[in-house]
Design a protein around this motif. Structure first.
Motif, mmCIF file in Angstrom:
data_model
loop_
_atom_site.group_PDB
_atom_site.id
_atom_site.type_symbol
_atom_site.label_atom_id
_atom_site.label_comp_id
_atom_site.label_asym_id
_atom_site.label_seq_id
_atom_site.Cartn_x
_atom_site.Cartn_y
_atom_site.Cartn_z
ATOM 1 N N ALA A 175 5.387 -0.508 6.377
ATOM 2 C CA ALA A 175 5.371 0.871 5.901
ATOM 3 C C ALA A 175 6.791 1.438 5.861
ATOM 4 C CB ALA A 175 4.486 1.724 6.807
ATOM 5 N N ARG A 176 7.571 1.152 6.906
ATOM 6 C CA ARG A 176 8.943 1.662 6.948
ATOM 7 C C ARG A 176 9.777 1.102 5.792
ATOM 8 N NH1 ARG A 176 13.521 0.530 11.572
ATOM 9 N NH2 ARG A 176 13.192 -1.599 10.825
ATOM 10 N N ALA A 177 9.641 -0.188 5.531
ATOM 11 C CA ALA A 177 10.413 -0.797 4.453
ATOM 12 C C ALA A 177 10.037 -0.201 3.101
ATOM 13 C CB ALA A 177 10.188 -2.309 4.450
ATOM 14 N N ALA A 178 8.737 0.064 2.895
ATOM 15 C CA ALA A 178 8.306 0.654 1.617
ATOM 16 C C ALA A 178 8.867 2.065 1.446
ATOM 17 C CB ALA A 178 6.783 0.668 1.539
ATOM 18 N N LEU A 179 8.848 2.840 2.520
ATOM 19 C CA LEU A 179 9.411 4.191 2.451
ATOM 20 C C LEU A 179 10.914 4.124 2.215
ATOM 21 C CD1 LEU A 179 7.403 5.873 5.349
ATOM 22 C CD2 LEU A 179 7.072 6.187 2.882
ATOM 23 N N GLY A 180 11.560 3.142 2.846
ATOM 24 C CA GLY A 180 12.984 2.963 2.606
ATOM 25 C C GLY A 180 13.275 2.576 1.168
ATOM 26 N N ILE A 182 0.841 -1.209 0.000
ATOM 27 C CA ILE A 182 0.000 0.000 0.000
ATOM 28 C C ILE A 182 0.871 1.253 0.000
ATOM 29 C CG2 ILE A 182 -1.593 1.352 1.416
ATOM 30 C CD1 ILE A 182 -2.828 -1.392 2.274
ATOM 31 N N TYR A 183 1.883 1.289 0.865
ATOM 32 C CA TYR A 183 2.739 2.475 0.944
ATOM 33 C C TYR A 183 3.528 2.674 -0.349
ATOM 34 C CZ TYR A 183 2.157 4.436 5.587
ATOM 35 O OH TYR A 183 1.659 5.105 6.670
ATOM 36 N N ALA A 184 3.981 1.577 -0.958
ATOM 37 C CA ALA A 184 4.728 1.704 -2.208
ATOM 38 C C ALA A 184 3.817 2.192 -3.327
ATOM 39 C CB ALA A 184 5.352 0.354 -2.578
ATOM 40 N N ALA A 185 2.619 1.606 -3.430
ATOM 41 C CA ALA A 185 1.692 1.983 -4.499
ATOM 42 C C ALA A 185 1.274 3.445 -4.373
ATOM 43 C CB ALA A 185 0.476 1.073 -4.481
ATOM 44 N N ARG A 186 1.140 3.929 -3.144
ATOM 45 C CA ARG A 186 0.745 5.318 -2.930
ATOM 46 C C ARG A 186 1.822 6.295 -3.420
ATOM 47 N NH1 ARG A 186 -3.327 6.818 0.481
ATOM 48 N NH2 ARG A 186 -2.105 8.577 1.256
ATOM 49 N N LYS A 187 3.035 5.812 -3.581
ATOM 50 C CA LYS A 187 4.106 6.658 -4.105
ATOM 51 C C LYS A 187 4.087 6.712 -5.635
ATOM 52 C CE LYS A 187 6.102 7.951 -0.263
ATOM 53 N NZ LYS A 187 6.134 9.393 0.119
ATOM 54 N N PHE A 241 14.930 -5.027 1.029
ATOM 55 C CA PHE A 241 14.437 -4.646 2.343
ATOM 56 C C PHE A 241 13.665 -5.817 2.943
ATOM 57 C CE2 PHE A 241 15.243 -0.932 -0.098
ATOM 58 C CZ PHE A 241 15.609 0.067 0.786
ATOM 59 N N ALA A 242 13.350 -5.727 4.230
ATOM 60 C CA ALA A 242 12.575 -6.789 4.889
ATOM 61 C C ALA A 242 11.737 -6.180 5.999
ATOM 62 C CB ALA A 242 13.503 -7.865 5.453
ATOM 63 N N ALA A 243 10.639 -6.845 6.325
ATOM 64 C CA ALA A 243 9.720 -6.308 7.330
ATOM 65 C C ALA A 243 8.910 -7.420 7.976
ATOM 66 C CB ALA A 243 8.780 -5.288 6.682
#
Length: 518
Positions: free
Chosen positions: A505-510, A228-233, A484-486
């Motif tokens: 969410a943190r991994a996607a932002l990273g 979700i966080y990646a797609a929102r970018k 990345f990993a989460a």
């Protein structure tokens, strides 16, 4: 049998029926038949399109078929489908009555294309949160294809049959009289088993995909949040998972997800998937990762290879493959898994009504399992390796109040005993005296924590801790740039759903930060 509120809700659902439906019951003079008859009468009274007949000839009593007049639809319930299965009953009524099912056109086409006779039987328990997924998927197949027949059987009501077929874990599915599978299955998983050509078609489709910007591997809370966080970018995002929902699917009540006072694991899994589908994310289910091939240089693409033969490429990868129940690792455990050795007391507990069971583990999960099982089993023995239980004090206090529970501390389980077909006992060593003892049992429930799903990464693609967890930095990145990993698969402490979501969410932002800095 239904209260006024439930009746009104059911009436509103039945208003969606567009075709006549017959409930054809097979009954005898027993109390269970009378209870089933009362339930079916109440349902029939709620809609003029639903009628009740009592001239059924099904092999099991009590049971009932849901049909269109003059037409076999192949949907049969053996028992009284209340509890978790009441939803399965309602959906079957709607689908047989002509209400469009929630299924994609592609899935419906695959079901209708099945060209052989498939007679499924599913044993369920009313307290099993995973059983409805299987029951509903097979009912849907029976509604859409006249060559498919499905009988959903309450295992607690047909104990002799359960014993004869050695069913000791639910859901347990038989196909044309032979064991098919057990445990939670999605519609796509079932179709993949009975339509082998579909796997090859899906593999070909995935291999033809262009590279992703962010590829998430894993479909639990961490994977869903990352997607979700990646797609929102606004970057090209894919999510590939062995099963969407992950370990949450095996969780019963959830009461510590902030702002959600109570939910069930399968419902949360469905909500996670629905949220991901609101975004432009390529969702790829039933894909078990077997290898990660990191990019050879900063400008290259990482590759993730799957058991199906598919290979996906991406500029960045987020590993969120989660964890699974830890096994004891003693002789007999795997041999009798599903034949007395179980990991879900909510699902399989009802199959051990009036029997003797053991719970391995004295943490919160183990003590909660023992408390739950005490309401069904004749005797519960909790076996703990350490000198003291590790569960919260309030749980221990409740456990001590139960008359049919005994606790054995400082005990090392050494072997699961069985007769070749099912569990008969458990052998343990007293860690104080080294004396060896054997308990006579009918079932063993293992509740000793989690193990990360990183076997496919053991070749050194990324750094793993001594416990097999993926090592990450403050941005969620592994030792491989761009990977990345989460979630529970990482070294992050406290394996909780809310933490996994935050880590995703943190991994996607990273990953996004990594992409824009390349």
């Amino acid at each position: 049998m239904l209260d006024a509120r439930l009746k009104e809700q059911l009436r509103q659902h039945l208003d969606k029926i567009s075709q006549p439906v017959e409930l054809v019951a097979t009954l005898d003079a027993g109390q269970k038949s009378r209870d089933l008859h009362a339930l079916l009468q109440e349902i029939a009274e709620l809609s003029e399109r639903v009628t009740l007949r009592t001239d059924g000839d099904e092999a099991r009593t009590p049971s009932f078929a849901i049909r269109r007049p003059g037409e076999e639809t192949g949907v049969i319930f053996a028992g009284i489908p209340l509890g978790h299965e009441f939803t399965s009953l309602v959906l079957a009524l709607l689908q047989v009555g002509g209400h469009p099912p929630r299924v994609s056109d592609a899935q419906a086409q695959r079901i209708r294309a099945l060209d052989e006779d498939l007679h499924f039987e599913t044993y369920y328990s009313l307290s099993c949160q995973n059983c409805p997924d299987v029951v509903q998927a097979l009912n849907l197949m029976a509604v859409l294809n006249p060559r498919v027949r499905h009988v959903a059987i309450d295992g607690a009501l047909f104990q002799e049959e359960v014993s004869a077929r050695e069913v000791m874990s639910v859901p347990a599915v038989f196909l044309n009289g032979e064991p098919f599978d057990q445990g939670r299955m999605t519609l796509d998983q079932i179709l993949a088993r009975v339509d082998s050509a579909s796997t090859a078609r899906e593999t070909e489709r995935l291999n033809a995909m262009s590279a992703f910007d962010v590829l998430v591997v894993g479909g639990g809370p961490a994977g869903a949040a990352a997607a979700i966080y990646a797609a929102r970018k606004g970057v090209r995002t894919g999510l590939a998972a062995e099963r969407l929902g992950g370990q949450v699917l095996d969780t019963q009540g959830i009461e510590n997800l902030i702002s959600v006072s109570h939910t069930l694991g399968p419902k949360l899994a469905a909500d996670l998937e629905a949220h991901v589908r609101q975004y432009d994310v390529d969702l790829m289910d039933l894909q078990r990762a077997v290898a990660l091939v990191p990019a050879q240089d900063a400008s290259g693409l990482h590759e993730v290879r799957f058991e199906s033969g598919a290979c996906l490429r991406s500029k960045s990868v987020i590993l969120a493959t989660g964890a699974r129940w830890r096994e004891m690792g003693v002789p007999g455990e795997r041999e009798y898994r599903g034949h007395g050795v179980a990991y879900c007391p909510h699902c399989d507990g009802p199959l051990f009504k009036g029997k003797r069971v053991a719970v391995i583990g004295g943490g919160n999960s183990g003590v909660e399992a023992a408390i739950d099982l005490a309401g069904m089993a004749a005797q519960v023995t909790l076996v703990e390796f350490m000198n003291e239980l590790r569960a919260d004090a309030v749980l221990q206090e409740k456990l001590r109040a139960l008359p049919n529970v005994q606790v054995i501390r400082h005990a090392q389980t050494t072997r699961v005993e069985g007769d070749g077909s099912r569990v008969t006992g458990l052998t343990y060593k007293d860690r104080d005296t080294d004396a060896v003892h054997t308990l006579s049992l009918d079932g063993i429930f293992v509740q000793i924590g989690l193990v990360p799903n990183t076997e496919w990464l053991q070749g050194g693609a990324v750094e793993l801790s001594g416990r097999g967890e993926i090592v990450t930095n403050a941005h969620g990145m592994t030792t491989v740039p761009g990977v990345f990993a989460a979630g529970d698969v990482t070294t992050v402490p406290y394996k909780q759903i809310v933490i996994a979501m935050g880590e995703g969410a943190r991994a996607a932002l990273g990953a996004f930060d990594h992409l824009i800095r390349r």
